[in-house]
Each structure stands twice: as structure tokens, then as C-alpha cells.
Design an enzyme around this catalytic site. Structure first.
Site, PDB file in Angstrom:
ATOM      1  N   LYS A  60       5.238  12.384  18.514  1.00  0.00           N
ATOM      2  CA  LYS A  60       6.484  11.442  18.314  1.00  0.00           C
ATOM      3  C   LYS A  60       7.307  11.710  19.387  1.00  0.00           C
ATOM      4  CE  LYS A  60       5.861   9.634  13.956  1.00  0.00           C
ATOM      5  NZ  LYS A  60       6.072   8.301  13.659  1.00  0.00           N
ATOM      6  N   TYR A  78      -0.748   8.790  20.187  1.00  0.00           N
ATOM      7  CA  TYR A  78      -0.217   8.520  18.864  1.00  0.00           C
ATOM      8  C   TYR A  78      -1.368   8.163  17.751  1.00  0.00           C
ATOM      9  CZ  TYR A  78       3.472   6.991  15.650  1.00  0.00           C
ATOM     10  OH  TYR A  78       4.523   6.821  14.505  1.00  0.00           O
ATOM     11  N   ASP A  92      11.231   9.686   8.992  1.00  0.00           N
ATOM     12  CA  ASP A  92      10.678   8.580   9.532  1.00  0.00           C
ATOM     13  C   ASP A  92       9.735   7.838   8.632  1.00  0.00           C
ATOM     14  OD1 ASP A  92      10.092   6.752  11.688  1.00  0.00           O
ATOM     15  OD2 ASP A  92       8.065   7.837  12.056  1.00  0.00           O
ATOM     16  N   ASP A  93       8.797   8.717   7.797  1.00  0.00           N
ATOM     17  CA  ASP A  93       7.892   7.995   6.789  1.00  0.00           C
ATOM     18  C   ASP A  93       8.767   7.062   5.703  1.00  0.00           C
ATOM     19  OD1 ASP A  93       5.569   9.498   7.914  1.00  0.00           O
ATOM     20  OD2 ASP A  93       6.670  11.408   7.243  1.00  0.00           O
ATOM     21  N   ASN A 131      -2.670   4.211   7.889  1.00  0.00           N
ATOM     22  CA  ASN A 131      -3.423   4.919   9.108  1.00  0.00           C
ATOM     23  C   ASN A 131      -3.778   6.101   8.694  1.00  0.00           C
ATOM     24  OD1 ASN A 131      -0.940   6.617   9.705  1.00  0.00           O
ATOM     25  ND2 ASN A 131      -0.069   4.634  10.430  1.00  0.00           N
ATOM     26  N   GLU A 164       9.203  14.559   9.332  1.00  0.00           N
ATOM     27  CA  GLU A 164       7.875  13.779   9.509  1.00  0.00           C
ATOM     28  C   GLU A 164       6.744  14.474   8.713  1.00  0.00           C
ATOM     29  OE1 GLU A 164       5.808  10.868  10.952  1.00  0.00           O
ATOM     30  OE2 GLU A 164       7.868  11.279  11.489  1.00  0.00           O
ATOM     31  N   ASP A 165       6.309  13.721   8.114  1.00  0.00           N
ATOM     32  CA  ASP A 165       4.768  13.889   7.324  1.00  0.00           C
ATOM     33  C   ASP A 165       4.899  14.877   6.499  1.00  0.00           C
ATOM     34  OD1 ASP A 165       3.595  11.774   8.733  1.00  0.00           O
ATOM     35  OD2 ASP A 165       2.236  12.975   9.904  1.00  0.00           O
ATOM     36  N   ARG A 215       0.964  16.199   4.978  1.00  0.00           N
ATOM     37  CA  ARG A 215       0.629  14.942   4.636  1.00  0.00           C
ATOM     38  C   ARG A 215       0.438  14.142   6.151  1.00  0.00           C
ATOM     39  NH1 ARG A 215       1.587   9.991   4.542  1.00  0.00           N
ATOM     40  NH2 ARG A 215       3.705  10.289   5.914  1.00  0.00           N
TER      41      ARG A 215
END
Length: 555
Positions: free
Chosen positions: A170, A99, A264-265, A414, A241-242, A152
């Protein structure tokens, strides 16, 4: 769920190539005869414990994290039970490898380290046959999908098709921590092109070599994908996600009442941050309603965190108007103010009245920057979700610490290279008074001669538990109340509540136990919100425990 050795009809070399069913050297002599494996394996029959010890020894021989990541991915592609046994046994050591931060490098290098298929590439040129693409998936019964469009990736930007590394990583944690069986997960990348020139010019880039599709065509493609999911896998939990800010919230808003889905973000990041904040506020001896929050970063993740903190402050007694006035959010332009014309509706919620800043002392004639805000606001909490490395500079931190006894500072960006501050610097600049959590892993820091673990406010505390809670409760939707319950449950486990000198979050080694606790809270909230069948407390506990798979070979 157990996977039968014989019911699939797979034998011989084909069986050894199936990572879900393959036991490798753990096949017994009788199994080798029955399944056509004689001579295909060394003569020694090993236990899973012996296999895991040998695999861990091999893992330790790699000198760099990307090499370790590639090794673990290869092991996952060969023998999933062994991979997850190794990951569960060494989760603290291996979490940063499968991860963040290493998964970011793996996405950048995805085309160079690609070995074999895992998940689905849903490419824009194939948009007329998406149901057929989904129907080609390896595992028929899927409980959880994680999907990205690669635009992203962490703080690294557009990685195109290489973004598939994020859903793969994930879902590894959905299994290792939440206990979702690996055969019931599916990673997907929506390959709509890339604007990353380095990827487009890379001769081995594996994605669609085209600039990104955007606008109406992009959203029409997402709609086609959703329709295909509804047809092929009705009732599946779909995690976004992202996705970049212009797409993330509109997609969530459009589908959250139509699918079992979340972002999730936006929601997972918020719940993890608020869970850590609950412990941090307790350490300071104050309450959530007493805080003044400064945030650097106004993307979908930043606004999601602000929304959940605001809900906590309102639940603690503030009015909506009072709660909003306590947020000072800064983006690349400067402080969000009501005279700016470039704000999204979600950002405008937190826009400060420009007239209220007339008496501020600022360093320039433009919108106030982060340093200006810290100079003019009695900030108690400083949160970074900007990916601007080092943005929490020594002057800014010292200025904040001069106004509050225990400054709460969370550099949450991160990977590690994009963190707004190093926690060791925060300790030094505040004389050890800081209450900190980070988004990336850092080594323990020395506080008054005592080694203290740095709390990593990582979504890994949240999304695997949410998946477990959704499956156990048989929820039909994912609500904000379920994420609020997850955050509160995580906060209640903060070691700092009983010892203010301890970490704000539970140790990573306890993640599976923490996931069960949070999943139960999520399941209770699902029932309370009316989107899951009524179950008593004891039955929900039983269902959560029963749903958490532990890696082991079926008999």
C-alpha cells in the site's frame, strides 16, 4: 523533500546499504571520491534512465508473478528512487505485481521470501514497550502509517505476521501514485498471533506462534499502540488495513475523532466503488435515486460501500428511509432482515422488514439467498464483496438482466481467484448489455467486436490521493465528506460519461494525474469541514502539486 547525500554522514558500504540515499551506479566520479565509494561500484556512471532500462530488462526475465514481486521488493530494499522510477514508468504492468493480486500470494509466502527488514513488527508479547518499538523506526519524520493485524488479508483470511506485505504494498502506491516521499512512510503489522493452522505449523513462520488474542485484551493492545503513535508521531496519518469485521468498524469509530485516521477497506473501497457507479449510472441514463441495490457480502467493506451509496442517493433526493429500503444485502446466512438476531448495529441499518417478504417466492424455508433476492427484487445494481468465487452465476445474472435494460454488476472481491464473476461471462450472459467494474484486474473484453478495458474499481484510485490531499491541506482529521468528495471527483473523470462504450474509470497509466485531481477535491472538502486551514483554490492546487514527489536523485 530531498535527501542530502552528505548531511547524514553515511559513507562507503553503509551508504550503498541505505535504500533512501543509495544511487548505485549513478554516483558521479566526484561523489564516489567524496563519499568513499571508490572501487565499490563498477567504473561506468549511469543515468537514472539507464538504470531503469536495465532494471526493467531484469524484471522481464522472471517467468512468474511472485518472482517478479520478490525482484521488485529486493530493488526497493536496495534503491528506492530506482524502484519508484520503474514503478511510475510501468505502473499499469507492475501494479498487479506490487499490489493485488500478487501481494496476496506474497503475504501467504511472506516467511519464505523474507530477505531484510522493512517496517515494524509490533508483537503482542512486547506490549509493555511499544513506544520504544516505534522509536526504533528507520525514518524519523513519518507522514503516513499503514497498519494491519493480518487477520483478513484480501480474500485469503488470516495470514498473521505475513500480513505486513499489505502495508508495504500500500505504501509503495502512496509513493508511486500519491507522491508521498518513501522516507516519510511506515508499514506496521500488529502481530497478535494467528488462527491459521498452516502458518502455525510452518517451520519457517516468522510471526508469534500463538492463537490470536481477542476480546478486551486485543482492544487494550490496540489502545497501547495508538497511545505510542500519539507519543512518537503526533499528527501522522494512520490507515487501518485488512482488519476483520468485528474489529474494523469499532476501531475506526473509537479513533476517528482522536487521530488523523481512516479505514481503507470501509472508506476507500466505498469511494472507489461509488466513483465507478457514478459513471455506470450515467451510462444507464438514470440517477442514483432510481437504483435498487443488491449486495453480496455484509462485512465492513460491504456496509461501507452501502453507506456511501446511500449518502449519494439521499443527496439526489431520496429520504433516509426510502434510501435504506432500496438496499438488499445478503451475507452467508441470507438476506439481512429485522428478525435476525445476529446482525451488528451497522448491518441492522439495512435489515429489510421480515413481514415485507411474506409474498416472496423462495427456494427454501430459510432466509432468502442471493438467487431469491434477484428473483423478487427489481435490482438495477448488483455488487459483490463476499470473496465467494463465481457467486454471480449465469442463472442469477440472466434473471437480473431480464428485468433491466442495462444491469450494473460489480464483482469487487479480490484477489482475482475470489471474484464473484468473470466480466467476459457477464458480457456473454447479458448480450453485451452489462455495465461492469471489478475489484481485481482482468484482461480487456470483446463487446460487439470492440476491445473494451475492464474498469478496476480499486482503492488505488482513492487512498494515495487522500493521503496527498491530507498532507497538502494540513488536515487534522479525515471526514466522511472528504471521501464523498474523492468519490465524486473520481466519478467526474469517468471516460464513460463522454463515451458510454468506454471504461467506467480512468486508465491506470493516468493514476498520478488522477491522484492530483482527487487530492485537490479532498483538500477543498477538508477546508469546508473545518479541519484544515483556509486556503484559496489556487493555493490548494499549488500545495497538492508541490507535495507530490517525483522519483529522482538529489544533487
Amino acid at each position: 523533500m530531498s535527501t542530502s547525500l552528505t548531511s547524514s554522514g553515511i559513507r562507503g558500504v553503509a551508504l550503498l546499504a541505505d535504500p533512501i540515499r543509495n544511487k548505485g551506479t549513478a554516483y558521479t566520479e566526484s561523489e564516489r571520491i567524496e563519499l568513499g565509494l571508490d572501487g565499490l561500484l563498477p567504473p561506468v556512471v549511469e543515468s537514472l534512465d539507464q538504470q531503469a532500462a536495465r532494471a526493467y530488462e531484469a524484471f522481464g526475465r522472471y517467468d512468474d508473478d511472485l518472482g517478479r514481486h520478490v525482484y521488485l521488493r529486493a530493488l526497493q530494499d536496495r534503491n528506492e528512487v530506482l524502484f519508484y522510477r520503474l514503478l511510475v514508468d510501468h505502473v499499469e504492468e507492475m501494479l498487479p505485481i506490487v499490489y493485488t493480486p500478487t501481494v496476496g500470494v506474497a503475504c501467504e509466502q511472506f516467511s519464505h521470501i523474507y530477505r531484510r527488514n522493512r517496517g515494524l513488527f509490533v508483537s503482542y508479547p512486547l506490549r509493555d514497550r511499544l513506544p520504544r518499538l516505534l522509536a526504533s523506526r528507520a525514518n524519523r519524520d513519518v507522514d503516513v502509517i499503514v497498519v494491519t493485524d493480518g487477520e483478513r488479508i484480501l480474500g485469503l483470511g488470516d495470514q498473521g505476521a505475513g500480513g505486513l506485505g499489505i502495508p508495504i504494498g500500500k505504501l509503495s502506491l502512496y509513493t508511486a501514485i500519491g507522491g508521498i516521499h518513501p522516507a516519510r512512510t511506515l508499514p506496521i503489522v500488529l502481530d497478535v498471533g494467528t488462527n491459521n493452522q498452516e502458518r502455525l505449523e510452518d517451520p519457517v513462520y516468522l510471526g508469534w506462534r500463538h492463537e490470536r488474542v481477542d476480546g478486551d485484551a486485543y482492544f487494550a493492545f490496540v489502545e497501547r499502540f495508538v497511545q505510542a503513535v500519539e507519543t512518537e508521531m503526533p499528527g501522522v496519518l494512520l490507515q487501518w488495513e485488512d482488519f476483520a469485521t468485528p474489529h474494523a468498524l469499532p476501531i475506526l469509530t473509537r479513533y476517528r475523532d482522536r487521530l488523523l485516521t481512516f479505514n481503507d477497506d470501509i472508506q476507500g473501497t466505498a469511494a472507489a466503488a461509488v466513483g465507478a457507479l457514478i459513471g455506470a449510472v450515467h451510462v444507464t441514463g438514470s440517477r442514483m435515486r432510481d437504483q435498487h441495490i443488491v449486495m453480496l457480502g455484509a462485512g465492513s467493506a460491504g456496509v461501507g460501500v452501502a453507506d456511501m451509496i446511500r449518502a449519494q442517493a439521499v443527496a439526489d433526493g431520496l429520504s433516509e428511509a426510502d434510501a435504506r429500503r432500496r438496499f438488499f444485502i445478503v451475507d452467508v446466512v441470507g438476506l439481512l432482515t429485522d428478525d435476525r438476531t445476529d446482525l451488528t448495529p451497522a448491518q441492522r441499518v439495512y435489515a429489510q422488514p421480515a413481514t415485507a417478504l411474506a409474498e416472496w417466492t423462495t427456494s427454501s424455508g430459510g432466509p432468502p439467498g442471493l438467487a431469491d433476492v434477484i428473483d423478487n427484487v427489481p435490482a438495477t445494481i448488483l455488487i459483490g464483496l463476499s470473496t465467494a468465487a463465481g457467486a454471480f452465476s449465469e442463472p442469477i445474472v440472466r434473471a437480473m438482466a431480464s428485468k433491466v435494460d442495462r444491469p450494473i454488476i460489480f464483482p469487487l472481491s479480490n484477489p482475482t481467484s475470489h471474484s464473484e464473476a468473470d466480466p467476459a461471462d457477464l458480457v456473454r450472459w447479458t448480450g453485451g448489455r452489462v455495465v461492469a467494474a471489478t475489484g481485481s484486474p482482468f484482461l480487456p473484453i470483446d463487446v460487439d467486436g470492440r476491445s473494451v478495458a475492464v474498469a478496476q474499481s480499486n482503492n488505488v484510485f482513492i487512498f494515495p490521493a487522500v493521503g496527498l490531499g491530507v498532507i497538502a491541506s494540513r488536515a487534522t482529521r479525515v471526514t466522511d465528506g472528504m471521501f464523498q468528495a474523492a468519490a465524486t471527483a473520481l466519478g467526474a473523470l469517468s471516460p464513460a460519461i463522454t463515451n458510454p462504450r468506454d471504461s467506467l474509470l480512468p486508465p491506470v497509466a493516468r493514476l498520478r494525474e488522477v491522484a492530483r485531481h482527487i487530492a485537490h477535491a479532498v483538500a477543498v472538502a477538508a477546508v469546508a469541514d473545518g479541519i484544515a486551514p483556509y486556503e484559496g483554490e489556487s493555493e490548494l492546487h499549488r500545495r497538492v502539486s508541490a507535495a507530490q514527489w517525483t522519483p529522482g536523485y538529489p544533487e
